[in-house]
Enzyme design. Structure first.
Site, PDB file in Angstrom:
ATOM      1  N   ASP A  22       0.632  -1.534   0.027  1.00  0.00           N
ATOM      2  CA  ASP A  22      -0.143   0.089   0.058  1.00  0.00           C
ATOM      3  C   ASP A  22       1.171   1.663  -0.368  1.00  0.00           C
ATOM      4  OD1 ASP A  22      -1.624  -2.468   0.504  1.00  0.00           O
ATOM      5  OD2 ASP A  22      -2.306  -1.028   2.409  1.00  0.00           O
ATOM      6  N   GLN A  38       4.427   0.506   2.288  1.00  0.00           N
ATOM      7  CA  GLN A  38       5.279  -0.273   3.205  1.00  0.00           C
ATOM      8  C   GLN A  38       5.434  -1.368   2.105  1.00  0.00           C
ATOM      9  OE1 GLN A  38       1.444  -1.467   5.892  1.00  0.00           O
ATOM     10  NE2 GLN A  38       2.771   0.341   5.846  1.00  0.00           N
ATOM     11  N   TRP A  46       5.660 -10.901   2.168  1.00  0.00           N
ATOM     12  CA  TRP A  46       5.105  -9.862   3.653  1.00  0.00           C
ATOM     13  C   TRP A  46       5.338 -10.341   4.233  1.00  0.00           C
ATOM     14  CZ3 TRP A  46       2.608 -10.383   7.672  1.00  0.00           C
ATOM     15  CH2 TRP A  46       1.755  -8.922   7.865  1.00  0.00           C
ATOM     16  N   PHE A  81       1.969  -0.545  10.126  1.00  0.00           N
ATOM     17  CA  PHE A  81       1.120  -0.769   8.888  1.00  0.00           C
ATOM     18  C   PHE A  81       0.754   0.394   8.523  1.00  0.00           C
ATOM     19  CE2 PHE A  81      -0.958  -5.424   9.398  1.00  0.00           C
ATOM     20  CZ  PHE A  81      -0.653  -5.854   9.988  1.00  0.00           C
ATOM     21  N   ARG A 157      -8.128  -0.390  11.005  1.00  0.00           N
ATOM     22  CA  ARG A 157      -7.265   0.171  10.160  1.00  0.00           C
ATOM     23  C   ARG A 157      -7.158   0.619   9.539  1.00  0.00           C
ATOM     24  NH1 ARG A 157      -6.757  -5.945   9.488  1.00  0.00           N
ATOM     25  NH2 ARG A 157      -6.956  -5.738   7.258  1.00  0.00           N
ATOM     26  N   GLU A 215     -11.228  -2.102   3.879  1.00  0.00           N
ATOM     27  CA  GLU A 215      -9.094  -1.217   4.540  1.00  0.00           C
ATOM     28  C   GLU A 215      -9.081  -0.072   3.755  1.00  0.00           C
ATOM     29  OE1 GLU A 215      -6.357  -4.838   4.814  1.00  0.00           O
ATOM     30  OE2 GLU A 215      -6.817  -4.721   2.594  1.00  0.00           O
TER      31      GLU A 215
END
Length: 449
Positions: A22, A38, A46, A81, A157, A215
């Site tokens: 992101d 990110q 990841w 995050f 988040r 999200e």
């Protein structure tokens, strides 16, 4: 150009190497564009999230900066995050979701066991946008949510922060479980502050059936309308398309109280290619609303060390009640050198401009664009080895003589249809040097002069 190596895109930002996802903290601050993102800096997969950082004068040429955020606190020990940025009294405030795993697998401590973790919201302040004291300048601003009726302990988040009149606001994405539904319901949470440091909950909105966990929410005003962008998990459950997708729609919104109203049918996917996810918007130097998203990859190209890229910047407008996204003029204005179709090198960035009519076709090194039955289809089946992606994408029915602009960069194709009415972006294997076209009018190909 920022990525001069032949094995990277020239106009789409990647990490130096390894994983990115992101875009975070997009802002024009002190005469520089800042793009945080990110980043797992240790492998092309990841893992424990950091914030990578790049700067630019023009959103074309990017310079990598040192990692901006990394875990240092108990509340963010397993990751920083996604989040956003805002300027307050000349300082740069970054807001992010702080993550603490409740358990970890023995063979990989960079991921949470069973996807269970504690999610809270935190911030850090920088005086110049380049120096970030991760040990002394962080603070926890919204603890993990314990009230199940308010939100989810793990899946709350992605704080997006903005200023309105004399106050600051945060929008968060979450999900809740209703007694009368087996599936989760997506929900927005709003918080308010006088100083951008101390926050209080003020409002929420929830809607069942638009995926579930929302999200990367982003709400903003453009051309007199409020546009809400979400990235719902489980938006598609057909077993064909990726489950999580970015959507946007025009909504009713009262900014001071954050009263929100919308319906599921108000939304459509932002990008028909379905590789585009977690977009974030900001205001550019000229006052335009610009959106950038993560173009997802689930494995690197063969013999490559980087994974994931950012989209081209797009200007968001509302015309005739419809959201329009067009490539930013800083990008489109680069392509001024017209070239012959027989002398194209697809390892370089190129732009195709053409008007399509029924039975028009373009073959870009195996990536096929066709216009049949008044529908444009992008087909990457012959040039894509990514897994669990949509190999074909199509528009709704369009009028004949459909204008398109196609931007080809290393490993990616972005197709802008009818001046931004639709966009279709696809990750593709690095394309070979062959371009063919038939039954087109006004067909021209440009490179960067």
């Amino acid at each position: 150009m920022k990525n001069k190596a032949i094995n990277k895109p020239k106009l789409h930002l990647t990490g130096k190497r390894n994983w990115i996802n992101d875009p975070n903290g997009l802002i024009y601050y002190k005469e520089k564009y800042h793009m945080f993102y990110q980043h797992f800096p240790y492998a092309p997969q990841w893992g424990t999230m950091h914030w990578g950082h790049a700067i630019s004068d023009d959103m074309v040429n990017w310079t990598y900066e040192p990692i901006a955020l990394f875990p240092t606190k108990l509340y963010d020990r397993n990751g920083c995050f996604s989040g956003s940025a805002i300027e307050v009294n000349g300082d740069l405030y970054l807001y992010y979701t702080s993550v603490k795993y409740l358990d970890t697998p023995e063979d990989n401590i960079t991921v949470p066991k069973d996807d269970v973790f504690e999610a809270s919201q935190a911030m850090i302040i920088s005086k110049d946008g380049f120096n970030f004291d991760n040990f002394n300048d962080k603070s926890l601003i919204i603890p993990a949510i314990e009230d199940k009726d308010l939100g989810h302990y793990t899946h709350t988040r992605d704080p997006k922060v903005w200023e309105y009149k004399d106050n600051y606001y945060i929008i968060l994405g979450t999900k809740v479980k209703k007694d009368d539904n087996e599936k989760y319901t997506g929900k927005l949470l709003y918080y308010k502050s006088k100083d951008a440091k101390k926050w209080e909950y003020i409002n929420s909105f929830e809607l069942h059936g638009l995926g579930d966990m929302w999200e990367c929410p982003d709400i903003f005003s453009v051309d007199g309308k409020y546009v809400l962008t979400l990235s719902p998990e489980n938006y598609y459950t057909d077993g064909i398309n990726p489950t999580n997708n970015a959507v946007f729609g025009i909504v009713d919104f009262e900014e001071e109280t954050c009263n929100t109203k919308f319906k599921k049918d108000d939304f459509r996917v932002v990008d028909l290619g379905l590789d585009y996810y977690a977009p974030q918007s900001f205001i550019d130097k000229e006052g335009r609303r610009v959106q950038i998203g993560w173009i997802r990859m689930n494995k690197p190209f063969e013999n490559h060390t980087w994974l994931g890229m950012m989209s081209l910047p797009r200007v968001v407008e509302v015309k005739n009640g419809q959201i329009i996204t067009n490539v930013h003029p800083n990008i489109s204005s680069l392509f001024t050198k017209e070239v012959d179709i027989d002398h194209i090198d697809l390892k370089n960035s190129i732009c195709i401009k053409a008007t399509l009519k029924n039975n028009s076709k373009i073959n870009i090194g195996g990536y096929e664009i066709s216009f049949e039955n008044n529908t444009i289809t992008g087909d990457r089946a012959k040039v894509c080895n990514q897994e669990n992606v949509a190999l074909k994408s199509s528009t709704k029915v369009l009028e004949d003589n459909c204008y398109i602009e196609v931007y080809i960069d290393y490993g990616v194709v972005e197709v802008y249809i009818n001046n931004g009415q639709y966009v279709m972006s696809h990750i593709v294997n690095p394309l070979e040097s062959k371009l063919e076209a038939s039954n087109l009018s006004d067909f021209k190909v440009y490179t960067i002069n």
